[in-house]
Design an enzyme around this catalytic site. Structure first.
Site, PDB file in Angstrom:
ATOM      1  N   HIS A  22      -9.186   0.887   7.268  1.00  0.00           N
ATOM      2  CA  HIS A  22      -8.437   1.776   8.287  1.00  0.00           C
ATOM      3  C   HIS A  22      -7.549   1.130   9.180  1.00  0.00           C
ATOM      4  O   HIS A  22      -8.048   0.343   9.978  1.00  0.00           O
ATOM      5  CB  HIS A  22      -9.644   2.274   9.372  1.00  0.00           C
ATOM      6  CG  HIS A  22      -9.210   3.774   9.902  1.00  0.00           C
ATOM      7  ND1 HIS A  22     -10.044   4.875   9.904  1.00  0.00           N
ATOM      8  CD2 HIS A  22      -8.271   4.011  10.740  1.00  0.00           C
ATOM      9  CE1 HIS A  22      -9.447   5.755  10.563  1.00  0.00           C
ATOM     10  NE2 HIS A  22      -8.154   5.292  11.010  1.00  0.00           N
ATOM     11  N   GLY A  23      -6.213   1.263   8.923  1.00  0.00           N
ATOM     12  CA  GLY A  23      -5.178   0.432   9.375  1.00  0.00           C
ATOM     13  C   GLY A  23      -5.045   0.309  10.950  1.00  0.00           C
ATOM     14  O   GLY A  23      -4.810  -0.663  11.610  1.00  0.00           O
ATOM     15  N   THR A  36      -7.761  -4.839   4.711  1.00  0.00           N
ATOM     16  CA  THR A  36      -7.898  -3.523   4.033  1.00  0.00           C
ATOM     17  C   THR A  36      -8.750  -2.420   4.890  1.00  0.00           C
ATOM     18  O   THR A  36      -9.659  -2.919   5.575  1.00  0.00           O
ATOM     19  CB  THR A  36      -8.367  -3.563   2.423  1.00  0.00           C
ATOM     20  OG1 THR A  36      -8.156  -2.415   1.935  1.00  0.00           O
ATOM     21  CG2 THR A  36      -9.762  -4.112   2.288  1.00  0.00           C
ATOM     22  N   ARG A  74       3.617   8.228   9.150  1.00  0.00           N
ATOM     23  CA  ARG A  74       2.532   7.075   9.735  1.00  0.00           C
ATOM     24  C   ARG A  74       2.724   5.919   8.963  1.00  0.00           C
ATOM     25  O   ARG A  74       2.894   5.861   7.660  1.00  0.00           O
ATOM     26  CB  ARG A  74       1.142   7.780   9.217  1.00  0.00           C
ATOM     27  CG  ARG A  74       0.053   6.998   9.605  1.00  0.00           C
ATOM     28  CD  ARG A  74      -0.692   6.199   8.536  1.00  0.00           C
ATOM     29  NE  ARG A  74      -1.865   5.456   8.991  1.00  0.00           N
ATOM     30  CZ  ARG A  74      -2.377   4.438   8.177  1.00  0.00           C
ATOM     31  NH1 ARG A  74      -1.798   4.180   6.952  1.00  0.00           N
ATOM     32  NH2 ARG A  74      -3.452   4.013   8.476  1.00  0.00           N
ATOM     33  N   VAL A  75       2.389   4.919   9.612  1.00  0.00           N
ATOM     34  CA  VAL A  75       2.633   3.429   9.184  1.00  0.00           C
ATOM     35  C   VAL A  75       1.202   2.792   9.651  1.00  0.00           C
ATOM     36  O   VAL A  75       0.824   2.809  10.893  1.00  0.00           O
ATOM     37  CB  VAL A  75       3.640   2.617   9.705  1.00  0.00           C
ATOM     38  CG1 VAL A  75       3.604   1.068   9.251  1.00  0.00           C
ATOM     39  CG2 VAL A  75       5.025   3.224   9.216  1.00  0.00           C
ATOM     40  N   GLY A  76       0.535   2.247   8.748  1.00  0.00           N
ATOM     41  CA  GLY A  76      -0.753   1.379   8.948  1.00  0.00           C
ATOM     42  C   GLY A  76      -0.613  -0.034   9.244  1.00  0.00           C
ATOM     43  O   GLY A  76       0.668  -0.516   9.637  1.00  0.00           O
ATOM     44  N   ASP A  77      -1.632  -0.885   9.207  1.00  0.00           N
ATOM     45  CA  ASP A  77      -1.396  -2.169   9.384  1.00  0.00           C
ATOM     46  C   ASP A  77      -0.814  -3.308   8.263  1.00  0.00           C
ATOM     47  O   ASP A  77      -0.370  -4.020   8.561  1.00  0.00           O
ATOM     48  CB  ASP A  77      -3.019  -2.762   9.732  1.00  0.00           C
ATOM     49  CG  ASP A  77      -3.792  -2.542   8.237  1.00  0.00           C
ATOM     50  OD1 ASP A  77      -3.825  -1.639   7.530  1.00  0.00           O
ATOM     51  OD2 ASP A  77      -4.204  -3.907   7.778  1.00  0.00           O
ATOM     52  N   THR A  92       0.801  -1.136   0.062  1.00  0.00           N
ATOM     53  CA  THR A  92      -0.024   0.095  -0.147  1.00  0.00           C
ATOM     54  C   THR A  92       0.761   1.293   0.061  1.00  0.00           C
ATOM     55  O   THR A  92       1.927   1.149   0.301  1.00  0.00           O
ATOM     56  CB  THR A  92      -0.850   0.093   1.244  1.00  0.00           C
ATOM     57  OG1 THR A  92      -1.728   1.179   1.244  1.00  0.00           O
ATOM     58  CG2 THR A  92      -0.136   0.030   2.610  1.00  0.00           C
TER      59      THR A  92
END
Length: 327
Positions: free
Chosen positions: A237-238, A235, A212-215, A202
């Site tokens: 909102h991480g 997929t 920022r790092v998500g899931d 992603t």
């Protein structure tokens, strides 16, 4: 009369059967019945990604090679504005990419906040295969990629830059479900050998804070594979997926005997419960899971309508609308 050898064989079978989880067949339907090989991927761009992965799977290839090849198609497409080249930048105008990969032996590799490299999934695989580490981030990830022969490129396309400059006029950060949340390709596959692998990649939330790092690059959150049980990817909102280590949860629920469908539903239910507990509006977020078990049964579920996933097996390549909670 059965002899001692026959008795011992029967006893061993009973013991082995007792150790197996009680299977939940409620979530198994004609649409998601088991088959192999099979590949699933998130969103409608999963159709073209699946087609590339299928070329490997149908030729008796490995699931690991299939998932890497499949998501690279999406990473390289400048028209897909939430993954790889052409992805929407952070609020400072930087395209930063996250990815992870996992094989049937629990080998894992991940990169986060990686800039200037078109195929973060392949860098993640290099981390898995060529380093003693699991995750490399930021400038270190870029240095590693360059050392492995990856080419440095400008990933900010004219179209994405134009959108970003329009956003700067207000600088309002309020992601819209199924738009900016439409931000990941996750792919899971079961090959002809009965082995599972997964990949997730992603450019993250559009106009996120720099760093920022998500899931998506986090094993257990955006992706998890257990070759004895199944695989899942997420997929949306991480932050909400990380909160429940979502994909590990889905696989563990399958270990307890739930079908892939029911496991996805329970994981979404946990996010819903925590969202309400924190006093947040459920309509502001979207999270979707897809899951695949060892037998090729699959399922999907999300918070609100709009999430779909692509499925390819010997019957063809189709787009499936996920069932959802908010109706």
């Amino acid at each position: 009369m059965a002899n001692r050898r026959d008795f011992l064989k029967q006893a061993a079978l009973v013991t082995a059967g007792a150790a197996l989880p009680k299977l939940d067949f409620e979530g198994i339907t004609a649409q998601n019945v088991g088959t192999k090989p099979i590949v699933l991927s998130t969103w409608n761009f999963g159709l073209t990604a699946n087609a590339a992965a299928w070329e490997i799977l149908k030729s008796n290839g490995k699931a690991l090679d299939a998932v890497e090849t499949g998501v690279r198609v999406t990473e390289a497409d400048p028209n897909e504005r939430s993954v790889g080249y052409g992805g929407r930048p952070d609020r400072d105008g930087n395209v930063t990419l996250d990815a992870c990969i996992m094989d049937e032996k629990s080998n894992i590799g991940s990169v986060a906040a990686l800039q200037h490299i078109k195929h973060p999934i392949s860098v993640a695989r290099a981390v898995m295969e060529k380093t003693p580490h699991v995750m490399i981030v930021g400038e270190g990830a870029l240095q590693f990629a360059l050392s492995q022969g990856f080419q440095k490129e400008n990933l900010l396309t004219e179209a994405s830059e134009k959108e970003w400059r329009e956003w700067l006029k207000t600088s309002e950060y309020k992601p819209k479900a199924n738009i900016e949340n439409h931000d990941t390709i996750g792919m899971i596959a079961l090959d002809q050998h009965g082995n599972l692998s997964g990949a997730c990649t992603t450019s993250g939330m559009a106009y996120k804070m720099h760093g920022r790092v998500g899931d998506s690059p986090i094993i257990g959150a955006g992706l998890y594979v257990d070759n004895e049980i199944g695989a899942a990817t997420a997929t949306g909102h991480g932050e909400e997926v990380i909160r429940i280590t979502g994909c590990h949860l889905v696989v563990e629920l399958m270990r307890q005997g739930k079908s892939p469908q029911k496991a996805c539903e329970e994981a979404v239910a946990r996010i819903i419960k925590l969202t309400k507990l924190r006093g947040k509006n459920l309509k502001d977020i979207q999270v979707g899971f897809i899951a695949l078990d060892k037998n090729g049964n699959h399922g999907a579920y999300c918070i609100q309508g709009g999430f779909n996933y692509a499925k390819q097996d010997n019957s063809g390549n189709v787009l499936v609308d996920s069932d959802y909670h908010l109706k």
